[in-house]
Design a protein around this motif. Sequence first.
Motif, short mmCIF file in Angstrom:
data_model
loop_
_atom_site.label_atom_id
_atom_site.label_comp_id
_atom_site.label_asym_id
_atom_site.label_seq_id
_atom_site.Cartn_x
_atom_site.Cartn_y
_atom_site.Cartn_z
N ALA B 184 0.85 -1.18 0.00
CA ALA B 184 0.00 0.00 0.00
C ALA B 184 0.89 1.23 0.00
O ALA B 184 2.02 1.18 0.46
CB ALA B 184 -0.89 0.01 1.24
N SER B 185 0.37 2.32 -0.53
CA SER B 185 1.16 3.54 -0.58
C SER B 185 0.25 4.74 -0.37
O SER B 185 -0.78 4.87 -1.02
CB SER B 185 1.87 3.64 -1.94
OG SER B 185 2.63 4.81 -1.98
N GLN B 186 0.65 5.56 0.56
CA GLN B 186 -0.16 6.74 0.91
C GLN B 186 0.69 7.97 0.62
O GLN B 186 1.65 8.22 1.34
CB GLN B 186 -0.49 6.66 2.41
CG GLN B 186 -1.26 7.83 2.96
CD GLN B 186 -2.74 7.59 2.84
OE1 GLN B 186 -3.22 6.52 3.19
NE2 GLN B 186 -3.45 8.58 2.33
N PRO B 187 0.37 8.73 -0.44
CA PRO B 187 1.20 9.90 -0.74
C PRO B 187 1.17 10.90 0.41
O PRO B 187 0.14 11.02 1.09
CB PRO B 187 0.55 10.50 -1.99
CG PRO B 187 -0.52 9.58 -2.40
CD PRO B 187 -0.79 8.61 -1.32
#
Lengths: 262, 317
Positions: B184-187
């Motif tokens: 997962a990636s959360q800017p």
Amino acid sequence: MNIVVCVKYVPDATADRRFESDNTVDRVGVDGLLSELDEYAVEQALQIKEKADGDVTVTALCIGPEKAVDAVRKALQMGADQGVLVTDEAIAGSDYLATSLVLAKAVEKVGVPDLVMCGMSSTDGAGAVLPAMLAERLDLPQVTLASVVETQGDQVRVKRDGDTATEVIGGTMPLVLSVTDQTGEARYPSFKGIMAAKKKPLETYSLADLGVDAGQVGIGAAYSAVEDTAERPPRSAGEVVKDEDGSGAGALTDFLVSKKFI
Amino acid sequence: MSEVLVVVDHVDGAVRKPTYELLTLARKLGEPSAVFFGSSEQGSAAAEALGKHGAEKVYVVDDTEIKGYLVAPKAEALQQLVEKTSPAGVLFVSGFEGKEVAARLAIKIGAGIITDAVDVEDGGVTTQSVFAGNFTVRSKVTQGVPLITVKPNSAQVEEVGAAGTVEEFAATISDSAKKAQIVASQPRKSSGRPELQEAAIVVAGGRGTGGDFTAVEGLADSLGAAVGASRAAVDSGWVPHSYQIGQTGKTVSPQLYVAAGISGAIQHRAGMQTSKTIVAVNKDEEAPIFELVDFGVVGDLQSVLPAAKDAVDKRKG
Ligand SMILES: Cc1cc2nc3c(=O)[nH]c(=O)nc-3n(C[C@H](O)[C@H](O)[C@H](O)COP(=O)(O)OP(=O)(O)OC[C@H]3O[C@@H](n4cnc5c(N)ncnc54)[C@H](O)[C@@H]3O)c2cc1C
Ligand SMILES: Nc1ncnc2c1ncn2[C@@H]1O[C@H](COP(=O)(O)O)[C@@H](O)[C@H]1O
């Protein structure tokens, strides 16, 4: 499960760190200790051990001069089960490529690891590249710079606070895992821990024990060379004023104006 | 002239400023070629700006197959590109990813690596700032293709108008490189303020703020500055980790650094000691930060900073 934690012996950051005449870091004349950032890796390894169902062996592994045994000992006092110091005159002045080679050979000699754990960076060289190099050498995935670590069986999940995003990284053991100082304070050795450490196995390997040729390491085999080192001239202390009756802000603003920041 | 590969640091196609700095430095080693990992649309769109800043070629490596994995696939792709182009060097932005891709590549191709350079001279001699900024080291890669990671803000951005010709590069990625998965990636949310490492002015707060950053932020906004913090402030949960300056945070080297309620521990100095001008506001006249300052105020930041902000606002009119 086998966990190898790579711990470095570094010159104390609060001492006067310096270079030798051959431009290598003075690792003997300056007081050293277990790199504070590697304590976080030891701590996370111990937490994984404490949570695990089966048997876990935590091995602290260090490459360094003879004095570096102090770093291994500290890890044992914190709770690691056994220690390995790789020390050999020929290693002095090694670059990252050579250090990662020796570390990889030492990891293999310790046994087939499930986890190879590292700190986020050494506090002296501060390259923060060794874990990735070790992963490359051991042909393992890297799950690096974790600020939160979770394991379940052979699954590893971490949080990684990157420059532009926060990511969740997952992998299956065996892998290389490095942790940041956001993972939580490392424990202090207890009196019991210090006593117990004295009886824990501590082995010393030479390059020959690892089957590494001396010509592959050391300053002569380095892929980069230091041309020169220079101490930064100390900053000359500037003007310091006391804020009496609110005069400080005006003086500060005048300074900023004089330097054209406003 | 040999090519010099510059690995582009971008977010969804938006090229970040340090890449342009690398393109400036790359010209000292040879002819810059940018390496863009992303979709071909993004790559073509970025090529114009990359060309304007000195990239003769822009290699676009389609990342559809690899973007869900950490570091290893990029190192493999770069290995293949290095084999194809025999470059005079490869430059990376010194960040988590840049350093680790460089590290794996160094082992793959047997090349020397220099991390956190703050300058690159003609001929490839680099400058690094070490031991918390107390020493300056000049070094050089002596074997293999020099791999150099460069800190942000180490060079001027220059517009030179090179071609920026797009060339698609098809890399072969092994399965073993696709094992550490980005689940997962959360800017990061933008603060609306300048980027910490790019800002000309940084105002930083420490434990002495007592958790109230209003005064720090107020002065920062009046000066058009970025906001930073000590680890003590971050560990207390007052500001995000991305604000942290120091050994385990960011290194900044702005024109002006203002430390408010920060004692000046060696690990903090490591991240700010090379700032051009240093100012501190601290209640304790014995605080070690005062050893570094060009100007210091012994006083309560909660009164000095707001008053300074008002004075700044007034001067600006
Ligand atoms: C391995 C390791 C890595 C580290 N990495 C970092 C790092 O990256 N960055 C970092 O910053 N630290 C780092 N540290 C922590 C560092 O050692 C210090 O603990 C930290 O920098 C202290 O933060 P501080 O100056 O805000 O707090 P303190 O040292 O507690 O200082 C607070 C200061 O505020 C002043 N003050 C209090 N109230 C007021 C007021 N009202 N007005 C004005 N002044 C006031 C006090 O006089 C004091 O000088 C690291 C430590 C270790 C061991
Ligand atoms: N000489 C060494 N012995 C053992 N581990 C090391 C050594 N050098 C580096 N490491 C490990 O690699 C990590 C990153 O180091 P570095 O790439 O030097 O910043 C450290 O936090 C350690 O875990």
